[in-house]
Design an enzyme around this catalytic site. Structure first.
Site, PDB file in Angstrom:
ATOM      1  N   GLY A   1       4.787   5.923  -4.876  1.00  0.00           N
ATOM      2  CA  GLY A   1       6.030   5.156  -4.794  1.00  0.00           C
ATOM      3  C   GLY A   1       6.355   4.745  -3.366  1.00  0.00           C
ATOM      4  O   GLY A   1       5.668   5.134  -2.420  1.00  0.00           O
TER       5      GLY A   1
ATOM      6  N   ASP B   1       3.854 -20.175   1.580  1.00  0.00           N
ATOM      7  CA  ASP B   1       4.005 -21.356   0.724  1.00  0.00           C
ATOM      8  C   ASP B   1       3.142 -21.211  -0.534  1.00  0.00           C
ATOM      9  O   ASP B   1       2.641 -20.118  -0.809  1.00  0.00           O
ATOM     10  CB  ASP B   1       3.640 -22.633   1.516  1.00  0.00           C
ATOM     11  CG  ASP B   1       2.211 -22.579   2.038  1.00  0.00           C
ATOM     12  OD1 ASP B   1       1.443 -21.683   1.620  1.00  0.00           O
ATOM     13  OD2 ASP B   1       1.844 -23.447   2.853  1.00  0.00           O
TER      14      ASP B   1
ATOM     15  N   ASP C   1       7.789   5.436  -0.568  1.00  0.00           N
ATOM     16  CA  ASP C   1       8.417   6.600   0.077  1.00  0.00           C
ATOM     17  C   ASP C   1       7.897   6.833   1.489  1.00  0.00           C
ATOM     18  O   ASP C   1       7.979   7.952   2.007  1.00  0.00           O
ATOM     19  CB  ASP C   1       8.181   7.858  -0.776  1.00  0.00           C
ATOM     20  CG  ASP C   1       6.709   8.265  -0.795  1.00  0.00           C
ATOM     21  OD1 ASP C   1       5.852   7.436  -0.382  1.00  0.00           O
ATOM     22  OD2 ASP C   1       6.408   9.398  -1.190  1.00  0.00           O
TER      23      ASP C   1
ATOM     24  N   HIS D   1       0.828  -1.215   0.000  1.00  0.00           N
ATOM     25  CA  HIS D   1       0.000   0.000   0.000  1.00  0.00           C
ATOM     26  C   HIS D   1       0.865   1.270   0.000  1.00  0.00           C
ATOM     27  O   HIS D   1       0.419   2.316  -0.437  1.00  0.00           O
ATOM     28  CB  HIS D   1      -0.969  -0.011   1.188  1.00  0.00           C
ATOM     29  CG  HIS D   1      -2.160  -0.882   0.939  1.00  0.00           C
ATOM     30  ND1 HIS D   1      -3.432  -0.582   1.373  1.00  0.00           N
ATOM     31  CD2 HIS D   1      -2.279  -2.057   0.273  1.00  0.00           C
ATOM     32  CE1 HIS D   1      -4.270  -1.542   0.991  1.00  0.00           C
ATOM     33  NE2 HIS D   1      -3.589  -2.458   0.321  1.00  0.00           N
ATOM     34  N   ASP D   2       2.089   1.185   0.508  1.00  0.00           N
ATOM     35  CA  ASP D   2       2.981   2.339   0.414  1.00  0.00           C
ATOM     36  C   ASP D   2       3.434   2.516  -1.036  1.00  0.00           C
ATOM     37  O   ASP D   2       3.317   3.595  -1.609  1.00  0.00           O
ATOM     38  CB  ASP D   2       4.201   2.148   1.332  1.00  0.00           C
ATOM     39  CG  ASP D   2       5.094   3.383   1.326  1.00  0.00           C
ATOM     40  OD1 ASP D   2       4.550   4.502   1.251  1.00  0.00           O
ATOM     41  OD2 ASP D   2       6.329   3.235   1.389  1.00  0.00           O
TER      42      ASP D   2
ATOM     43  N   HIS E   1      -0.820 -13.155  -0.561  1.00  0.00           N
ATOM     44  CA  HIS E   1      -2.022 -13.589   0.174  1.00  0.00           C
ATOM     45  C   HIS E   1      -1.863 -15.005   0.742  1.00  0.00           C
ATOM     46  O   HIS E   1      -2.805 -15.535   1.304  1.00  0.00           O
ATOM     47  CB  HIS E   1      -3.258 -13.514  -0.735  1.00  0.00           C
ATOM     48  CG  HIS E   1      -3.679 -12.097  -1.039  1.00  0.00           C
ATOM     49  ND1 HIS E   1      -4.646 -11.774  -1.961  1.00  0.00           N
ATOM     50  CD2 HIS E   1      -3.259 -10.907  -0.527  1.00  0.00           C
ATOM     51  CE1 HIS E   1      -4.798 -10.452  -2.016  1.00  0.00           C
ATOM     52  NE2 HIS E   1      -3.968  -9.908  -1.155  1.00  0.00           N
ATOM     53  N   THR E   2      -0.700 -15.595   0.575  1.00  0.00           N
ATOM     54  CA  THR E   2      -0.427 -16.876   1.227  1.00  0.00           C
ATOM     55  C   THR E   2      -0.337 -16.699   2.749  1.00  0.00           C
ATOM     56  O   THR E   2      -0.399 -17.670   3.502  1.00  0.00           O
ATOM     57  CB  THR E   2       0.875 -17.525   0.689  1.00  0.00           C
ATOM     58  OG1 THR E   2       1.163 -18.682   1.447  1.00  0.00           O
ATOM     59  CG2 THR E   2       2.083 -16.599   0.815  1.00  0.00           C
TER      60      THR E   2
ATOM     61  N   SER F   1       5.011   7.247   2.481  1.00  0.00           N
ATOM     62  CA  SER F   1       3.883   8.195   2.574  1.00  0.00           C
ATOM     63  C   SER F   1       2.743   7.582   3.385  1.00  0.00           C
ATOM     64  O   SER F   1       1.975   8.296   4.013  1.00  0.00           O
ATOM     65  CB  SER F   1       3.404   8.605   1.178  1.00  0.00           C
ATOM     66  OG  SER F   1       3.154   7.462   0.384  1.00  0.00           O
TER      67      SER F   1
ATOM     68  N   PRO G   1      -5.895  -1.720  -6.352  1.00  0.00           N
ATOM     69  CA  PRO G   1      -6.749  -2.740  -6.961  1.00  0.00           C
ATOM     70  C   PRO G   1      -7.806  -3.135  -5.925  1.00  0.00           C
ATOM     71  O   PRO G   1      -7.522  -3.174  -4.731  1.00  0.00           O
ATOM     72  CB  PRO G   1      -5.781  -3.897  -7.225  1.00  0.00           C
ATOM     73  CG  PRO G   1      -4.417  -3.322  -7.155  1.00  0.00           C
ATOM     74  CD  PRO G   1      -4.491  -2.142  -6.239  1.00  0.00           C
TER      75      PRO G   1
HETATM   76  C1  HEM Z   1      -5.103  -7.311  -7.219  1.00  0.00           C
HETATM   77  C2  HEM Z   1      -4.352  -6.969  -6.213  1.00  0.00           C
HETATM   78  C3  HEM Z   1      -4.783  -7.046  -4.760  1.00  0.00           C
HETATM   79  C4  HEM Z   1      -6.019  -6.947  -4.219  1.00  0.00           C
HETATM   80  C5  HEM Z   1      -7.344  -6.729  -4.915  1.00  0.00           C
HETATM   81  C6  HEM Z   1      -5.854  -7.118  -2.786  1.00  0.00           C
HETATM   82  C7  HEM Z   1      -6.878  -7.071  -1.883  1.00  0.00           C
HETATM   83  C8  HEM Z   1      -6.767  -7.330  -0.536  1.00  0.00           C
HETATM   84  C9  HEM Z   1      -7.850  -7.296   0.418  1.00  0.00           C
HETATM   85  C10 HEM Z   1      -9.277  -6.896   0.099  1.00  0.00           C
HETATM   86  C11 HEM Z   1      -7.351  -7.686   1.613  1.00  0.00           C
HETATM   87  C12 HEM Z   1      -8.105  -7.783   2.929  1.00  0.00           C
HETATM   88  C13 HEM Z   1      -8.054  -6.435   3.633  1.00  0.00           C
HETATM   89  C14 HEM Z   1      -8.826  -6.412   4.926  1.00  0.00           C
HETATM   90  O1  HEM Z   1      -9.937  -6.947   4.995  1.00  0.00           O
HETATM   91  O2  HEM Z   1      -8.288  -5.857   5.913  1.00  0.00           O
HETATM   92  C15 HEM Z   1      -5.949  -7.986   1.432  1.00  0.00           C
HETATM   93  C16 HEM Z   1      -5.096  -8.424   2.416  1.00  0.00           C
HETATM   94  C17 HEM Z   1      -3.755  -8.629   2.237  1.00  0.00           C
HETATM   95  N1  HEM Z   1      -3.028  -8.316   1.096  1.00  0.00           N
HETATM   96 FE1  HEM Z   1      -3.774  -7.864  -0.693  1.00  0.00          FE
HETATM   97  N2  HEM Z   1      -4.535  -7.315  -2.508  1.00  0.00           N
HETATM   98  C18 HEM Z   1      -3.840  -7.269  -3.688  1.00  0.00           C
HETATM   99  C19 HEM Z   1      -2.471  -7.386  -3.835  1.00  0.00           C
HETATM  100  C20 HEM Z   1      -1.588  -7.601  -2.802  1.00  0.00           C
HETATM  101  C21 HEM Z   1      -0.157  -7.571  -2.935  1.00  0.00           C
HETATM  102  C22 HEM Z   1       0.590  -7.255  -4.218  1.00  0.00           C
HETATM  103  C23 HEM Z   1       0.354  -7.872  -1.692  1.00  0.00           C
HETATM  104  C24 HEM Z   1       1.790  -7.978  -1.243  1.00  0.00           C
HETATM  105  C25 HEM Z   1       2.825  -8.140  -2.006  1.00  0.00           C
HETATM  106  C26 HEM Z   1      -0.757  -8.078  -0.813  1.00  0.00           C
HETATM  107  C27 HEM Z   1      -0.656  -8.472   0.495  1.00  0.00           C
HETATM  108  C28 HEM Z   1      -1.727  -8.642   1.342  1.00  0.00           C
HETATM  109  C29 HEM Z   1      -1.604  -9.231   2.666  1.00  0.00           C
HETATM  110  C30 HEM Z   1      -0.342  -9.801   3.279  1.00  0.00           C
HETATM  111  C31 HEM Z   1      -2.885  -9.193   3.226  1.00  0.00           C
HETATM  112  C32 HEM Z   1      -3.283  -9.665   4.628  1.00  0.00           C
HETATM  113  C33 HEM Z   1      -3.210  -8.499   5.607  1.00  0.00           C
HETATM  114  C34 HEM Z   1      -3.429  -8.890   7.052  1.00  0.00           C
HETATM  115  O3  HEM Z   1      -3.627 -10.053   7.369  1.00  0.00           O
HETATM  116  O4  HEM Z   1      -3.403  -7.969   7.898  1.00  0.00           O
HETATM  117  N3  HEM Z   1      -1.915  -7.885  -1.509  1.00  0.00           N
HETATM  118  N4  HEM Z   1      -5.616  -7.740   0.108  1.00  0.00           N
END
Ligand code: HEM
Length: 323
Positions: A71, A246, A73, A65-66, A186-187, A75, A156
């Protein structure tokens, strides 16, 4: 000397000057100015995650999200009535205190040297390693930005089509391979019921669930989110191995066990399915190695979005305020 050599030398000189003026990140940027920088971040991250495992996904998501806004940075770390952290998509972000703890230790050891942007980048790497990912060298030398606006915090969304996901990543210089690999983050971690409950009860206003969800999994998700979309209840994005970095997240997607709609769509489109297959195709040790290595590579690429180096930005004294 031939003519083209005469032309090449001044050209190379100009390129060199331009690079020095803009600056760039490099592995071991703090080697002489703050040799303990990486070890300090690592030890703060390790002890925080030992204390609370959910810090690992929280830090990884915070880094994403940063980087996607202005970029990488830092923010996202700035306070303010309309700063990025106040934007709805950032309302669930946590772990600010981990970055602050690392920063205050570093300010004691090497004051004014290590940027918050680098601390976050290193902490994201260490969070992945701490949950089972493979270590990679993270270039450093980023500087902290001055601007943080909620209005610019656009990400996104879990309801984005594959086309939109691809476009949003392309705008940041990331390709389809990077998209699939990075979403593999999301693993680890969880999502609130609010972010996917439409799929369970009223998908696309049909009053029916999303037909692509595996039936047993649908039943389980409905039990976990009985009231539809509340914020407080959280569900593992990678069912059964929420704390382990994983490839089972990709296997789940294939089996209709993706939690977010954006996750499950990765299997439905041949352009993204191709990469999902790469992460589930080979024998277990090979596919794990492939994914973990590619993840590190894609993280380095993401970590270079909108770099502020050299004369741009500053080294904040505290991460939540500009100097
Ligand atoms: C199409 C791209 C993506 C979408 C639509 C997306 C969407 C989301 C959503 C909706 C959540 C749940 C947020 C919540 O309910 O608090 C989430 C959690 C998460 N996202 Fe993504 N995400 C995307 C890409 C990424 C990327 C690129 C990363 C890291 C490289 C990432 C890492 C994470 C992690 C680790 C969580 C879990 C956070 C936690 O447990 O506190 N996501 N994401």
């Amino acid at each position: 000397m031939e003519l083209h050599s005469y032309i090449k030398i001044p050209f190379l000189f100009v390129v060199l000057l331009a690079t020095l003026a803009l600056g760039s990140t490099r592995v071991g940027f703090y080697k002489t100015t703050c040799p303990q920088a990486e070890t300090i971040v690592q030890s703060v991250v390790q002890s925080s995650i030992r204390f609370n495992r959910t810090y690992a996904p929280a830090i990884l998501q915070m880094f994403f999200h940063d980087c996607f806004v202005n970029g990488c940075d830092a923010s996202i770390l700035l306070d303010g009535s309309s700063s990025e952290k106040t934007a709805p998509p950032n309302s669930g972000l946590r772990a600010y205190e981990v970055i602050d703890a690392a920063k205050s230790m570093l300010e004691t050891v090497c004051p004014g040297v290590v940027s918050c942007a680098d601390i976050l980048a290193l902490a994201a790497r260490d969070s992945v390693v701490q949950t089972g990912g493979t270590h990679w060298a993270m270039p450093t030398g980023r500087r902290d930005g001055f601007v943080s606006l909620a209005s610019e915090a656009i990400f996104p969304s879990p309801s984005d089509s594959i086309d939109v996901q691809i476009q949003k990543f392309a705008k940041k210089g990331l390709n389809i391979e990077d998209l699939v690999t990075l979403v593999g983050g999301h693993t680890i971690g969880t999502a609130s019921c609010r972010t996917f409950s439409n799929r369970l009860y009223n998908y696309n206003n049909t009053n029916e669930p999303d037909p692509t969800i595996d039936q047993a999994f649908l039943h389980r998700l409905r039990t976990l989110c009985p009231h539809g979309g509340d914020d407080a209840t959280r569900v593992a994005l990678d069912t059964e191995s929420v704390n382990i970095f994983d490839t089972s997240y990709f296997e789940n997607i294939k089996r209709g066990r993706g939690v977010l709609e954006s996750d499950s769509l990765l299997w439905s489109d041949p352009r993204t399915q191709k990469y999902v297959k790469r992460f589930i195709g080979a024998k277990r040790p090979h596919r794990l190695t492939t994914f973990k290595k590619m993840f590190g590579k894609a993280m380095v690429k993401m970590s270079k979005i909108g770099l502020k180096t050299g004369n741009h930005g500053e080294i904040r004294r505290v991460c939540n305020k500009v100097n």
